[in-house]
Motif scaffolding. Sequence first.
Motif, PDB file in Angstrom:
ATOM      1  N   ARG A  25       0.708  -1.126   0.459  1.00 63.94           N
ATOM      2  CA  ARG A  25       0.065  -0.396  -0.200  1.00 63.94           C
ATOM      3  C   ARG A  25       0.848   1.410   0.231  1.00 63.94           C
ATOM      4  NH1 ARG A  25      -3.162  -2.575   4.992  1.00 63.94           N
ATOM      5  NH2 ARG A  25      -1.032  -3.355   5.668  1.00 63.94           N
ATOM      6  N   SER A  26       2.933   0.944   0.319  1.00 63.75           N
ATOM      7  CA  SER A  26       2.814   2.028   0.010  1.00 63.75           C
ATOM      8  C   SER A  26       3.165   2.345  -1.030  1.00 63.75           C
ATOM      9  CB  SER A  26       4.248   1.740   1.410  1.00 63.75           C
ATOM     10  OG  SER A  26       4.244   1.408   2.142  1.00 63.75           O
ATOM     11  N   ARG A  27       3.308   3.918  -1.409  1.00 66.63           N
ATOM     12  CA  ARG A  27       4.379   4.647  -2.648  1.00 66.63           C
ATOM     13  C   ARG A  27       5.857   4.141  -3.073  1.00 66.63           C
ATOM     14  NH1 ARG A  27       4.289  10.113   0.088  1.00 66.63           N
ATOM     15  NH2 ARG A  27       6.149  10.474  -0.059  1.00 66.63           N
ATOM     16  N   ARG A  28       6.367   4.479  -4.208  1.00 68.02           N
ATOM     17  CA  ARG A  28       7.079   4.158  -4.475  1.00 68.02           C
ATOM     18  C   ARG A  28       8.719   4.910  -3.789  1.00 68.02           C
ATOM     19  NH1 ARG A  28       8.620   6.474 -10.203  1.00 68.02           N
ATOM     20  NH2 ARG A  28       9.789   8.137  -8.404  1.00 68.02           N
ATOM     21  N   GLU A  29       8.667   6.301  -3.104  1.00 66.47           N
ATOM     22  CA  GLU A  29       9.110   6.607  -2.523  1.00 66.47           C
ATOM     23  C   GLU A  29       9.175   6.500  -1.094  1.00 66.47           C
ATOM     24  OE1 GLU A  29       8.325   8.442  -4.829  1.00 66.47           O
ATOM     25  OE2 GLU A  29      11.038   8.203  -5.564  1.00 66.47           O
ATOM     26  N   GLY A  30       7.987   5.856  -0.542  1.00 67.83           N
ATOM     27  CA  GLY A  30       7.768   5.326   1.287  1.00 67.83           C
ATOM     28  C   GLY A  30       8.542   5.289   2.260  1.00 67.83           C
ATOM     29  N   ARG A  31       7.460   4.799   2.878  1.00 63.44           N
ATOM     30  CA  ARG A  31       8.682   4.223   4.371  1.00 63.44           C
ATOM     31  C   ARG A  31       8.650   2.580   4.224  1.00 63.44           C
ATOM     32  NH1 ARG A  31       8.038   4.804  10.413  1.00 63.44           N
ATOM     33  NH2 ARG A  31      10.353   3.106  10.910  1.00 63.44           N
ATOM     34  N   ASP A  32       9.810   2.123   3.372  1.00 60.57           N
ATOM     35  CA  ASP A  32      10.604   1.117   3.731  1.00 60.57           C
ATOM     36  C   ASP A  32      10.857   0.367   4.600  1.00 60.57           C
ATOM     37  OD1 ASP A  32      13.298   0.763   4.066  1.00 60.57           O
ATOM     38  OD2 ASP A  32      13.279   1.617   1.969  1.00 60.57           O
ATOM     39  N   LEU A  33      10.514  -1.382   4.586  1.00 58.21           N
ATOM     40  CA  LEU A  33      10.865  -2.061   5.779  1.00 58.21           C
ATOM     41  C   LEU A  33      12.240  -2.175   5.743  1.00 58.21           C
ATOM     42  CD1 LEU A  33       7.802  -5.129   5.231  1.00 58.21           C
ATOM     43  CD2 LEU A  33       7.718  -2.964   6.714  1.00 58.21           C
TER      44      LEU A  33
END
Length: 94
Positions: A25-33
């Motif tokens: 559900r995150s965008r491309r530059e969103g927060r990654d795990l």
Amino acid sequence: MVKLRLKRCGRKQRAIYRIVAIDVRSRREGRDLRKVGFYDPIKNQTYSNVPAILYFLEKGAQPTETVYDILSKTEFFKEFRISFDKKRKEKQES
């Protein structure tokens, strides 16, 4: 659901991509795990953190088509004998 996806970094016209484990559900530059590697299309270099990628794949993460292609070029899936969706297998056979 978690996916292994590319995240764009770098300057204009000089893109470098990180391979990250990220929520769908995150965008491309969103927060990654977690960052699990990088890909430089200009120099055609790839680095992958194999234990981290294997960890996420064992937990059920799905790589996107681009990440799957990048990892298959480095013979990652042959080395560890990991198989994925039937769709990808059907595409390869055709």
